[in-house]
Design an enzyme around this catalytic site. Structure first.
Site, PDB file in Angstrom:
ATOM      1  N   GLY A  46       0.836  -1.186   0.000  1.00  0.00           N
ATOM      2  CA  GLY A  46       0.000   0.000   0.000  1.00  0.00           C
ATOM      3  C   GLY A  46       0.873   1.238   0.000  1.00  0.00           C
ATOM      4  N   GLN A  51       2.768   9.913   1.582  1.00  0.00           N
ATOM      5  CA  GLN A  51       4.068   9.245   1.614  1.00  0.00           C
ATOM      6  C   GLN A  51       4.961   9.665   0.454  1.00  0.00           C
ATOM      7  OE1 GLN A  51       2.180   5.177   2.416  1.00  0.00           O
ATOM      8  NE2 GLN A  51       4.208   5.047   3.372  1.00  0.00           N
ATOM      9  N   CYS A  99       6.348  -0.227   7.335  1.00  0.00           N
ATOM     10  CA  CYS A  99       5.870   0.961   6.630  1.00  0.00           C
ATOM     11  C   CYS A  99       6.985   1.498   5.753  1.00  0.00           C
ATOM     12  CB  CYS A  99       5.445   2.020   7.651  1.00  0.00           C
ATOM     13  SG  CYS A  99       4.815   3.538   6.903  1.00  0.00           S
ATOM     14  N   LEU A 100       6.637   1.865   4.539  1.00  0.00           N
ATOM     15  CA  LEU A 100       7.624   2.416   3.614  1.00  0.00           C
ATOM     16  C   LEU A 100       8.154   3.766   4.089  1.00  0.00           C
ATOM     17  CD1 LEU A 100       5.899   1.475   0.236  1.00  0.00           C
ATOM     18  CD2 LEU A 100       7.800   0.293   1.381  1.00  0.00           C
ATOM     19  N   HIS A 141      -4.034   0.769   7.822  1.00  0.00           N
ATOM     20  CA  HIS A 141      -2.693   1.362   7.789  1.00  0.00           C
ATOM     21  C   HIS A 141      -2.662   2.551   6.816  1.00  0.00           C
ATOM     22  CE1 HIS A 141       1.837   0.939   7.940  1.00  0.00           C
ATOM     23  NE2 HIS A 141       1.662   1.688   6.857  1.00  0.00           N
ATOM     24  N   GLU A 142      -3.155   2.333   5.601  1.00  0.00           N
ATOM     25  CA  GLU A 142      -3.125   3.404   4.589  1.00  0.00           C
ATOM     26  C   GLU A 142      -4.063   4.546   4.958  1.00  0.00           C
ATOM     27  OE1 GLU A 142      -0.664   3.416   2.631  1.00  0.00           O
ATOM     28  OE2 GLU A 142      -0.152   1.348   3.105  1.00  0.00           O
ATOM     29  N   HIS A 145      -2.462   6.981   7.294  1.00  0.00           N
ATOM     30  CA  HIS A 145      -1.575   7.953   6.641  1.00  0.00           C
ATOM     31  C   HIS A 145      -2.337   9.214   6.225  1.00  0.00           C
ATOM     32  CE1 HIS A 145       2.321   6.068   6.453  1.00  0.00           C
ATOM     33  NE2 HIS A 145       1.797   4.947   5.978  1.00  0.00           N
TER      34      HIS A 145
END
Length: 188
Positions: A46, A51, A99-100, A141-142, A145
Site C-alpha cells: 500500500g 508518503q 511501513c515504507l 494502515h493506509e 496515513h
C-alpha cells in the site's frame, strides 16, 4: 509513470491530515499511476499520497492472497468503518507490520480484524471494500496515513522508544528526508 521518492518519518506531510480530492484531473491520474509504480518498486502492499509528499486523500494497494489471487486498486476520499480490535497485546509474529515511511523495521500492532472502506476510484465511480485479516490491516494502515498517523505512532510504549532510537540513529525525524525505491537501500 515515475518512481517517486518516499518521505521518511518526521516529514511534516506525514504528520498532518491530508486534503480531500476535489476533482479527478489528469494530475491526479498521473499521481495515482506514479504511486502504483512507486509501491511496486519499493516493494509494498500500500502507499498513500502523503508518503510521496502530496497531501491528498488517496491511497493505492496491492496484495496477493495465499492462494495467489491478486487484489489491487485505489481509493480516493476514503471513509473507514471497522470493528473494534480484540483487547490484549498483539502477536509479534502474526500482527507485525512495516511501513515504507519507516523503512526496514517491523513492530507488532493490534488492528481491527474487519474493515469497510468507501470512496471513489479514478473514474469517479463509488468503491466499497469489505475485508478482513491482512486486507483489513492494509486498509487501516493506509487510511491512517491520510490522517497524519504512522503505525509507529500506535505501537506500545516500549516499541515507540525503540522506534525513536532507530530514528535518531538513522538521522530521521526531520523535514525533507526521503528514499527512492530502486536506488536507495534503507533496509537497516
Amino acid at each position: 509513470m515515475a518512481v517517486l521518492p518516499i518521505r521518511i518519518w518526521g516529514d511534516p506531510v506525514l504528520h498532518a491530515p491530508a486534503d480531500p480530492v476535489g476533482e479527478i484531473t489528469d494530475d491526479v491520474r498521473t499521481l495515482v499511476a506514479d504511486m502504483y509504480e512507486t509501491m511496486d518498486a519499493a516493494p509494498g502492499v500500500g502507499l498513500a499520497a502523503p508518503q510521496v509528499g502530496v497531501s491528498l486523500r488517496i491511497y493505492v494497494y496491492s496484495y496477493e492472497d495465499d492462494d495467489g489471487q491478486p487484489w489491487r486498486g485505489e481509493i480516493i476520499n476514503p471513509e473507514l468503518l471497522m470493528t473494534p480490535p480484540e483487547p490484549g497485546h498483539p502477536d509479534e509474529d502474526a500482527e507485525s507490520e512495516g511501513c515504507l515511511s519507516f523503512p526496514g523495521e517491523r513492530f507488532p500492532l493490534r488492528r481491527a480484524d474487519r474493515a469497510v472502506v468507501t470512496g471513489i476510484d479514478l473514474s469517479g465511480e463509488p468503491v466499497r471494500i469489505d475485508v478482513d485479516g491482512w486486507r483489513a490491516r492494509i486498509m487501516q494502515h493506509e487510511f491512517d496515513h491520510l490522517d497524519g498517523i504512522i503505525y509507529v505512532d500506535r505501537v506500545s510504549d516500549g516499541d515507540w522508544k525503540t522506534a525513536q532510537k532507530i530514528s535518531k540513529k538513522r538521522g530521521w525525524g526531520r523535514p525533507g528526508q526521503s528514499w527512492l525505491p530502486g536506488v536507495d537501500d534503507l533496509e537497516g
